[in-house]
Design a protein around this motif. Structure first.
Motif, PDB file in Angstrom:
ATOM      1  N   GLY A  43      62.305 -69.468 -19.899  1.00  0.00           N
ATOM      2  CA  GLY A  43      61.234 -68.551 -19.441  1.00  0.00           C
ATOM      3  C   GLY A  43      61.238 -67.157 -19.273  1.00  0.00           C
ATOM      4  O   GLY A  43      60.265 -66.362 -19.850  1.00  0.00           O
ATOM      5  N   ALA A  44      62.348 -66.863 -18.826  1.00  0.00           N
ATOM      6  CA  ALA A  44      62.660 -65.481 -18.870  1.00  0.00           C
ATOM      7  C   ALA A  44      62.589 -64.735 -20.167  1.00  0.00           C
ATOM      8  O   ALA A  44      62.223 -63.398 -20.552  1.00  0.00           O
ATOM      9  CB  ALA A  44      63.754 -65.153 -18.102  1.00  0.00           C
ATOM     10  N   ALA A  45      63.283 -65.358 -21.182  1.00  0.00           N
ATOM     11  CA  ALA A  45      63.482 -65.076 -22.486  1.00  0.00           C
ATOM     12  C   ALA A  45      61.776 -64.683 -23.083  1.00  0.00           C
ATOM     13  O   ALA A  45      61.675 -63.904 -23.848  1.00  0.00           O
ATOM     14  CB  ALA A  45      64.244 -65.895 -23.362  1.00  0.00           C
ATOM     15  N   ALA A  46      61.046 -65.799 -22.753  1.00  0.00           N
ATOM     16  CA  ALA A  46      59.737 -65.887 -23.388  1.00  0.00           C
ATOM     17  C   ALA A  46      59.046 -64.681 -22.719  1.00  0.00           C
ATOM     18  O   ALA A  46      58.161 -64.103 -23.519  1.00  0.00           O
ATOM     19  CB  ALA A  46      59.284 -67.212 -23.274  1.00  0.00           C
ATOM     20  N   GLN A  47      59.125 -64.358 -21.634  1.00  0.00           N
ATOM     21  CA  GLN A  47      58.357 -63.351 -20.976  1.00  0.00           C
ATOM     22  C   GLN A  47      58.669 -61.916 -21.454  1.00  0.00           C
ATOM     23  O   GLN A  47      57.993 -61.119 -21.409  1.00  0.00           O
ATOM     24  CB  GLN A  47      58.492 -63.593 -19.315  1.00  0.00           C
ATOM     25  CG  GLN A  47      57.819 -62.561 -18.438  1.00  0.00           C
ATOM     26  CD  GLN A  47      57.933 -62.661 -17.085  1.00  0.00           C
ATOM     27  OE1 GLN A  47      58.518 -63.809 -16.814  1.00  0.00           O
ATOM     28  NE2 GLN A  47      57.373 -61.899 -16.394  1.00  0.00           N
ATOM     29  N   TYR A  48      60.058 -62.001 -21.516  1.00  0.00           N
ATOM     30  CA  TYR A  48      60.461 -60.370 -21.839  1.00  0.00           C
ATOM     31  C   TYR A  48      60.801 -60.190 -23.358  1.00  0.00           C
ATOM     32  O   TYR A  48      61.509 -59.191 -23.446  1.00  0.00           O
ATOM     33  CB  TYR A  48      61.627 -60.216 -20.941  1.00  0.00           C
ATOM     34  CG  TYR A  48      61.280 -60.023 -19.688  1.00  0.00           C
ATOM     35  CD1 TYR A  48      60.867 -58.766 -19.018  1.00  0.00           C
ATOM     36  CD2 TYR A  48      61.360 -61.087 -18.622  1.00  0.00           C
ATOM     37  CE1 TYR A  48      60.684 -58.534 -17.804  1.00  0.00           C
ATOM     38  CE2 TYR A  48      61.380 -61.050 -17.306  1.00  0.00           C
ATOM     39  CZ  TYR A  48      60.527 -59.853 -16.922  1.00  0.00           C
ATOM     40  OH  TYR A  48      60.313 -59.313 -15.463  1.00  0.00           O
ATOM     41  N   GLY A  49      60.497 -61.300 -24.134  1.00  0.00           N
ATOM     42  CA  GLY A  49      60.544 -61.313 -25.549  1.00  0.00           C
ATOM     43  C   GLY A  49      62.018 -60.959 -25.925  1.00  0.00           C
ATOM     44  O   GLY A  49      62.344 -60.422 -26.881  1.00  0.00           O
ATOM     45  N   ASN A  50      62.825 -61.827 -25.460  1.00  0.00           N
ATOM     46  CA  ASN A  50      64.236 -61.959 -25.710  1.00  0.00           C
ATOM     47  C   ASN A  50      64.562 -63.391 -26.132  1.00  0.00           C
ATOM     48  O   ASN A  50      63.636 -64.260 -25.988  1.00  0.00           O
ATOM     49  CB  ASN A  50      65.299 -61.607 -24.426  1.00  0.00           C
ATOM     50  CG  ASN A  50      66.456 -61.137 -24.620  1.00  0.00           C
ATOM     51  OD1 ASN A  50      66.734 -61.497 -25.780  1.00  0.00           O
ATOM     52  ND2 ASN A  50      67.010 -60.330 -24.113  1.00  0.00           N
ATOM     53  N   THR A  51      65.779 -63.881 -26.358  1.00  0.00           N
ATOM     54  CA  THR A  51      66.108 -65.462 -26.651  1.00  0.00           C
ATOM     55  C   THR A  51      66.907 -65.976 -25.582  1.00  0.00           C
ATOM     56  O   THR A  51      67.789 -65.189 -24.888  1.00  0.00           O
ATOM     57  CB  THR A  51      66.955 -65.273 -28.043  1.00  0.00           C
ATOM     58  OG1 THR A  51      68.236 -64.424 -27.888  1.00  0.00           O
ATOM     59  CG2 THR A  51      66.279 -64.352 -28.939  1.00  0.00           C
ATOM     60  N   THR A  52      66.759 -67.146 -25.723  1.00  0.00           N
ATOM     61  CA  THR A  52      67.635 -67.951 -24.491  1.00  0.00           C
ATOM     62  C   THR A  52      69.097 -67.771 -24.843  1.00  0.00           C
ATOM     63  O   THR A  52      69.778 -67.408 -23.811  1.00  0.00           O
ATOM     64  CB  THR A  52      67.262 -69.418 -24.625  1.00  0.00           C
ATOM     65  OG1 THR A  52      66.036 -69.390 -24.420  1.00  0.00           O
ATOM     66  CG2 THR A  52      67.962 -70.259 -23.492  1.00  0.00           C
ATOM     67  N   GLU A  53      69.593 -67.724 -25.994  1.00  0.00           N
ATOM     68  CA  GLU A  53      71.087 -67.517 -26.396  1.00  0.00           C
ATOM     69  C   GLU A  53      71.516 -66.094 -26.100  1.00  0.00           C
ATOM     70  O   GLU A  53      72.573 -66.263 -25.345  1.00  0.00           O
ATOM     71  CB  GLU A  53      70.960 -67.719 -28.087  1.00  0.00           C
ATOM     72  CG  GLU A  53      70.819 -69.372 -28.568  1.00  0.00           C
ATOM     73  CD  GLU A  53      69.495 -69.552 -28.663  1.00  0.00           C
ATOM     74  OE1 GLU A  53      68.574 -68.538 -28.430  1.00  0.00           O
ATOM     75  OE2 GLU A  53      68.961 -70.526 -28.744  1.00  0.00           O
ATOM     76  N   ASN A  54      70.557 -65.357 -26.273  1.00  0.00           N
ATOM     77  CA  ASN A  54      71.282 -63.876 -25.719  1.00  0.00           C
ATOM     78  C   ASN A  54      71.468 -63.904 -24.237  1.00  0.00           C
ATOM     79  O   ASN A  54      72.545 -63.106 -23.749  1.00  0.00           O
ATOM     80  CB  ASN A  54      70.175 -62.979 -26.282  1.00  0.00           C
ATOM     81  CG  ASN A  54      70.490 -61.496 -25.719  1.00  0.00           C
ATOM     82  OD1 ASN A  54      70.330 -61.021 -24.612  1.00  0.00           O
ATOM     83  ND2 ASN A  54      71.264 -60.727 -26.533  1.00  0.00           N
ATOM     84  N   ILE A  55      70.451 -64.557 -23.321  1.00  0.00           N
ATOM     85  CA  ILE A  55      71.000 -64.227 -21.965  1.00  0.00           C
ATOM     86  C   ILE A  55      71.764 -65.287 -21.465  1.00  0.00           C
ATOM     87  O   ILE A  55      72.734 -64.704 -20.610  1.00  0.00           O
ATOM     88  CB  ILE A  55      69.341 -65.146 -21.011  1.00  0.00           C
ATOM     89  CG1 ILE A  55      68.082 -64.095 -21.459  1.00  0.00           C
ATOM     90  CG2 ILE A  55      69.605 -65.390 -19.877  1.00  0.00           C
ATOM     91  CD1 ILE A  55      66.800 -64.771 -20.902  1.00  0.00           C
ATOM     92  N   LEU A  56      72.195 -66.439 -22.245  1.00  0.00           N
ATOM     93  CA  LEU A  56      73.164 -67.321 -21.959  1.00  0.00           C
ATOM     94  C   LEU A  56      74.736 -66.644 -22.200  1.00  0.00           C
ATOM     95  O   LEU A  56      75.558 -66.805 -21.554  1.00  0.00           O
ATOM     96  CB  LEU A  56      72.893 -68.589 -22.560  1.00  0.00           C
ATOM     97  CG  LEU A  56      71.994 -69.544 -22.102  1.00  0.00           C
ATOM     98  CD1 LEU A  56      71.898 -70.924 -23.004  1.00  0.00           C
ATOM     99  CD2 LEU A  56      72.034 -69.783 -20.539  1.00  0.00           C
TER     100      LEU A  56
END
Length: 290
Positions: free
Chosen positions: A55-68
């Motif tokens: 959800g955070a990745a979608a909201q801020y235009g990032n990727t889930t993989e990058n956050i993990l």
């Protein structure tokens, strides 16, 4: 935890009986619920962590993989903070247990003054909010001592640990009192008929019998204390939550907020889950009928 009235020399106070199947999931005289974690609690935490990352990745235009990947990058530093949580929990339980056992035995003393004063101290510490107790200790105990011309600096984590040990000793005191009073009065009468002194009866007959009854709530209390060590974040101790906050400030990325805190929750779950399962298993194994 199941509590009954035992009409004996202790005046019919509630006594300790380990929980069995269908028993209560909290201790009435410690006021602390039992930590009964199962595997699906962990599954929910992991699923929530992944959903927060997505959800955070979608909201801020990032990727889930990058956050993990960012979380994994900071994991070694977070584990260093988590070690501080574990150190505080072990020290607080050790200090609290040593003093709490003595205080609990004083609660079953035949001397009215000792029994009453120990009960009052136990109730005062047991019913005080942990955070309030922590703040009092942090502000009352000085940061440094001068002994013989030597300056001794007292770290924040030691003061915070001592603050956590106060409610621990009160709860241990109640566990010990309840365990001793849960032994039938006939055990004391049999010991007296064999010319055992009160001290001999206590250490050779009563304590060995109630150890099994006291161990599960003691283990549960340790799980509670481990989770409570995050309160050190409020008073400046560099533990897991404090380091996580510093990491978020260094990254400056809002999308990491919920996933990082969810990851801290997962770390605590991994550590506490085995303790919870062993506690429940011992409670069922050593359950006593009332």
């Amino acid at each position: 935890m199941h509590v009954t009235k035992n009409e004996n020399a202790w005046g019919g106070h509630p006594v300790l009986h380990p929980i069995g199947r269908g028993g209560r999931l909290f201790c009435r005289f410690t006021g602390i619920p039992y930590v009964n974690l199962t595997w699906w609690h962990g599954a929910i935490i992991v699923a929530t962590l992944l959903m927060m990352a997505s959800g955070a990745a979608a909201q801020y235009g990032n990727t889930t993989e990058n956050i993990l990947t960012t979380i994994i990058k900071w994991t070694p530093l977070m584990l260093e903070g988590f070690k501080m949580n574990l150190l505080m929990s072990v020290v607080a339980m050790s200090v609290g247990t040593m003093i709490g056992v003595v205080l609990g035995l004083c609660q079953v003393s035949l001397i009215p003054q000792v029994r009453t004063s120990s009960w009052l101290l136990t109730q005062l510490l047991r019913n005080s909010p942990w955070l309030v107790t922590l703040f009092y200790v942090m502000y009352i105990i000085p940061f440094e001592f001068h002994i013989g011309g030597v300056l001794i600096i007292l770290p924040d984590w030691i003061k915070a640990t001592f603050g956590l040990s106060l409610p621990v000793l009160a709860n241990v005191s109640e566990i010990v009192r309840g365990g001793v009073q849960s032994i039938p009065e006939t055990q004391w009468e049999s010991a007296r008929s064999l010319a055992f002194s009160r001290v001999q009866t206590l250490w050779m007959i009563i304590i060995p019998q109630c150890m099994k009854r006291m161990l599960p709530p003691w283990m549960n209390l340790y799980a509670i204390v481990t989770m409570a060590t995050v309160l050190g974040n409020i008073v400046g101790v560099s533990e897991a939550l404090t380091i996580t906050r510093d990491i978020l400030a260094a990254e400056g990325r809002n999308e990491l907020l919920l996933p990082m805190y969810g990851y801290v929750l997962f770390l605590f779950f991994i550590y506490i889950y085995p303790i919870s399962r062993v506690t429940v298993r011992l409670e069922r194994k050593w359950a006593v009928d009332t």
